[in-house]
Design an enzyme around this catalytic site. Structure first.
Site, PDB file in Angstrom:
ATOM      1  N   GLU A 149      -6.928   4.912   8.170  1.00  0.00           N
ATOM      2  CA  GLU A 149      -6.142   6.414   7.416  1.00  0.00           C
ATOM      3  C   GLU A 149      -8.139   6.880   6.616  1.00  0.00           C
ATOM      4  O   GLU A 149      -8.180   8.310   6.801  1.00  0.00           O
ATOM      5  CB  GLU A 149      -5.140   6.642   6.288  1.00  0.00           C
ATOM      6  CG  GLU A 149      -4.485   6.442   7.028  1.00  0.00           C
ATOM      7  CD  GLU A 149      -2.805   5.598   6.243  1.00  0.00           C
ATOM      8  OE1 GLU A 149      -2.389   5.804   5.297  1.00  0.00           O
ATOM      9  OE2 GLU A 149      -1.895   5.294   7.364  1.00  0.00           O
ATOM     10  N   ASN A 184       0.903  -1.446  -0.206  1.00  0.00           N
ATOM     11  CA  ASN A 184       0.701  -0.120  -0.087  1.00  0.00           C
ATOM     12  C   ASN A 184       0.543   1.707   0.139  1.00  0.00           C
ATOM     13  O   ASN A 184       1.024   1.481   0.848  1.00  0.00           O
ATOM     14  CB  ASN A 184      -1.061  -0.206   1.344  1.00  0.00           C
ATOM     15  CG  ASN A 184      -1.953   1.367   1.313  1.00  0.00           C
ATOM     16  OD1 ASN A 184      -1.827   1.570   0.415  1.00  0.00           O
ATOM     17  ND2 ASN A 184      -2.338   1.339   2.710  1.00  0.00           N
ATOM     18  N   TRP A 185       0.976   2.162  -1.296  1.00  0.00           N
ATOM     19  CA  TRP A 185       1.645   3.187  -1.291  1.00  0.00           C
ATOM     20  C   TRP A 185       0.957   4.231  -0.557  1.00  0.00           C
ATOM     21  O   TRP A 185       2.029   4.923  -0.420  1.00  0.00           O
ATOM     22  CB  TRP A 185       2.205   3.429  -2.709  1.00  0.00           C
ATOM     23  CG  TRP A 185       3.249   2.231  -3.767  1.00  0.00           C
ATOM     24  CD1 TRP A 185       3.746   0.898  -2.903  1.00  0.00           C
ATOM     25  CD2 TRP A 185       3.152   2.099  -5.157  1.00  0.00           C
ATOM     26  NE1 TRP A 185       4.072   0.462  -4.164  1.00  0.00           N
ATOM     27  CE2 TRP A 185       3.536   1.041  -5.198  1.00  0.00           C
ATOM     28  CE3 TRP A 185       2.901   3.483  -6.001  1.00  0.00           C
ATOM     29  CZ2 TRP A 185       4.496   1.115  -6.613  1.00  0.00           C
ATOM     30  CZ3 TRP A 185       3.776   2.646  -6.769  1.00  0.00           C
ATOM     31  CH2 TRP A 185       4.289   2.259  -7.597  1.00  0.00           C
ATOM     32  N   LYS A 186      -0.138   4.524  -0.326  1.00  0.00           N
ATOM     33  CA  LYS A 186      -0.261   5.347   0.484  1.00  0.00           C
ATOM     34  C   LYS A 186       0.129   6.814  -0.573  1.00  0.00           C
ATOM     35  O   LYS A 186      -0.406   6.461  -1.546  1.00  0.00           O
ATOM     36  CB  LYS A 186       0.051   5.554   1.692  1.00  0.00           C
ATOM     37  CG  LYS A 186      -0.321   4.694   2.754  1.00  0.00           C
ATOM     38  CD  LYS A 186      -0.161   4.824   3.938  1.00  0.00           C
ATOM     39  CE  LYS A 186      -0.634   3.494   4.939  1.00  0.00           C
ATOM     40  NZ  LYS A 186      -0.456   3.864   6.056  1.00  0.00           N
ATOM     41  N   GLY A 232       2.223   2.121  10.580  1.00  0.00           N
ATOM     42  CA  GLY A 232       2.870   3.462  10.704  1.00  0.00           C
ATOM     43  C   GLY A 232       4.345   4.262  12.193  1.00  0.00           C
ATOM     44  O   GLY A 232       4.412   5.306  11.609  1.00  0.00           O
ATOM     45  N   GLU A 234      -5.607  -4.513  10.222  1.00  0.00           N
ATOM     46  CA  GLU A 234      -4.454  -3.891  11.083  1.00  0.00           C
ATOM     47  C   GLU A 234      -4.583  -2.603  12.274  1.00  0.00           C
ATOM     48  O   GLU A 234      -5.774  -1.678  12.277  1.00  0.00           O
ATOM     49  CB  GLU A 234      -4.859  -2.424   9.478  1.00  0.00           C
ATOM     50  CG  GLU A 234      -4.123  -3.597   8.383  1.00  0.00           C
ATOM     51  CD  GLU A 234      -3.901  -2.333   7.281  1.00  0.00           C
ATOM     52  OE1 GLU A 234      -2.465  -2.217   6.817  1.00  0.00           O
ATOM     53  OE2 GLU A 234      -4.741  -1.446   7.010  1.00  0.00           O
ATOM     54  N   SER A 289       3.524  -2.459  10.592  1.00  0.00           N
ATOM     55  CA  SER A 289       4.749  -2.128  10.710  1.00  0.00           C
ATOM     56  C   SER A 289       5.136  -3.479  10.377  1.00  0.00           C
ATOM     57  O   SER A 289       6.529  -3.683  11.146  1.00  0.00           O
ATOM     58  CB  SER A 289       5.149  -1.877  12.074  1.00  0.00           C
ATOM     59  OG  SER A 289       4.745  -0.419  12.305  1.00  0.00           O
ATOM     60  N   HIS A 331      -9.248   1.786   4.918  1.00  0.00           N
ATOM     61  CA  HIS A 331      -8.132   1.701   5.431  1.00  0.00           C
ATOM     62  C   HIS A 331      -8.538   2.431   6.679  1.00  0.00           C
ATOM     63  O   HIS A 331      -9.293   3.626   6.739  1.00  0.00           O
ATOM     64  CB  HIS A 331      -7.480   2.751   4.489  1.00  0.00           C
ATOM     65  CG  HIS A 331      -5.932   2.206   5.030  1.00  0.00           C
ATOM     66  ND1 HIS A 331      -5.097   3.209   6.204  1.00  0.00           N
ATOM     67  CD2 HIS A 331      -5.011   1.409   4.921  1.00  0.00           C
ATOM     68  CE1 HIS A 331      -4.224   2.957   6.435  1.00  0.00           C
ATOM     69  NE2 HIS A 331      -3.807   1.198   5.708  1.00  0.00           N
ATOM     70  N   GLY A 378       2.606  -0.867   4.337  1.00  0.00           N
ATOM     71  CA  GLY A 378       2.950   0.133   3.636  1.00  0.00           C
ATOM     72  C   GLY A 378       4.295   0.434   4.001  1.00  0.00           C
ATOM     73  O   GLY A 378       4.884   0.561   3.007  1.00  0.00           O
ATOM     74  N   GLY A 379       5.334   0.988   5.321  1.00  0.00           N
ATOM     75  CA  GLY A 379       6.522   1.502   4.409  1.00  0.00           C
ATOM     76  C   GLY A 379       7.538   0.958   3.989  1.00  0.00           C
ATOM     77  O   GLY A 379       8.273   1.183   3.093  1.00  0.00           O
TER      78      GLY A 379
HETATM   79  P1  PGA Z   1       2.903   0.045   7.734  1.00  0.00           P
HETATM   80  O1  PGA Z   1       1.345   0.815   7.106  1.00  0.00           O
HETATM   81  O2  PGA Z   1       3.062  -0.925   7.112  1.00  0.00           O
HETATM   82  O3  PGA Z   1       3.263   1.210   7.000  1.00  0.00           O
HETATM   83  O4  PGA Z   1       2.401   0.565   8.552  1.00  0.00           O
HETATM   84  C1  PGA Z   1       1.103  -0.388   6.678  1.00  0.00           C
HETATM   85  C2  PGA Z   1      -0.652  -0.264   5.649  1.00  0.00           C
HETATM   86  O5  PGA Z   1      -1.393   0.872   6.651  1.00  0.00           O
HETATM   87  O6  PGA Z   1      -1.574  -0.317   5.113  1.00  0.00           O
END
Ligand code: PGA
Length: 253
Positions: free
Chosen positions: A98, A9-11, A174, A168, A214, A96, A235-236
């Site tokens: 966010e 997930n590049w966001k 993050g 999640e 994470s 998600h 994500g990251g």
């Molecule tokens: P993260 O994000 O791996 O950076 O914690 C995961 C996500 O929000 O899908």
């Protein structure tokens, strides 16, 4: 049996050029050393058509990070499920945390998005998870249950079977604070039991439930080793090929 999946997930990261570079490199790396799981990259809308073209002949799937809750029309700035599908993308992340927290996406809105994604043959990667205060109050199970029930449990079994779920915990996204493999396993087993209660054991056993928050090359193997963890939403660690490959290799012996 259910699939193991690692989805990036590049966001809101990567310019178009940077995104193209990343997937070209990823394609080469995964052609040379084949993954033991399905691999998906979920990118911003503007990257989708280019990325889907590059990955058309590859072992990597493509997805969006969101889609609209309306079919089409006067919704300036929105992108419909049909538009996502027309790029060649096959997946869409929905719900998600966010999107829920910053863009006011309610259970009702998410229900519409899921329906439209399914109607356009996209596989929703549907995210659920509690915030820290809910975990501290030991309310994580009821929070996750409500998220599932309110947006998904009106689906008939045949449609529900097309979903991928992603647990999640918001406090782990993050933050560098990963859920322990025990916390992940406990929640994933709970989610599977809830799905079994609603749709039966066969549907539950066939539902892929990803962990997100994470997840990185150093903890992926242990998390993916849990019996009810069927991969990750990353994500990251999806923003660099070496890191993403390290997570994907969590499925290697
Ligand atoms: P993260 O994000 O791996 O950076 O914690 C995961 C996500 O929000 O899908």
């Amino acid at each position: 049996m259910r699939k193991n999946i690692v989805a990036g997930n590049w966001k809101m990261n990567k310019t178009l050029q940077e995104g193209i570079e990343l997937v070209k490199e990823l394609k080469d790396v995964l052609a040379a050393d084949k993954p033991n799981c399905d691999v998906v990259v979920c990118t911003p809308f503007i990257h989708l058509a280019s990325v889907a073209t590059i990955l058309e002949v590859s072992n990597i799937g493509v997805g969006a990070e969101n889609c609209a809750d309306k079919v089409s029309g006067a919704y300036t700035g929105e992108v419909s499920a049909a538009m996502v599908a027309s790029t060649g993308a096959k997946y869409v992340i929905l719900g998600h945390s966010e999107r829920r927290a910053y863009y006011g996406e309610t259970a009702e809105i998410l229900k519409e998005k899921v329906n439209l994604a399914l109607a356009n043959d996209l596989t929703p990667i549907f995210c659920i998870g509690e915030v820290l205060a809910e975990r501290e109050a030991e309310k994580q199970n009821e929070v996750v249950y409500a998220q599932l029930a309110e947006s998904l449990f009106d689906l008939p079994a045949e449609e529900f079977s097309k979903l991928v779920l992603a647990y999640e915990p918001v406090w782990a996204i993050g933050t560098g604070k990963t859920a322990t493999s025990q916390q992940a396993q406990d929640m994933h087993a709970y989610i599977r039991s809830v799905v079994a209660e609603k749709y039966g054991k066969e549907v539950a056993d066939n539902t892929s439930i990803l962990y997100g928050g994470s997840c990185n090359p150093s903890n992926a193997k242990e998390l993916f080793g849990c019996p009810d963890v069927d991969g990750g939403l990353i994500g990251g660690a999806a923003l660099k090929v070496a890191d993403f490959k390290g997570v994907i290799d969590g499925f290697k012996a």
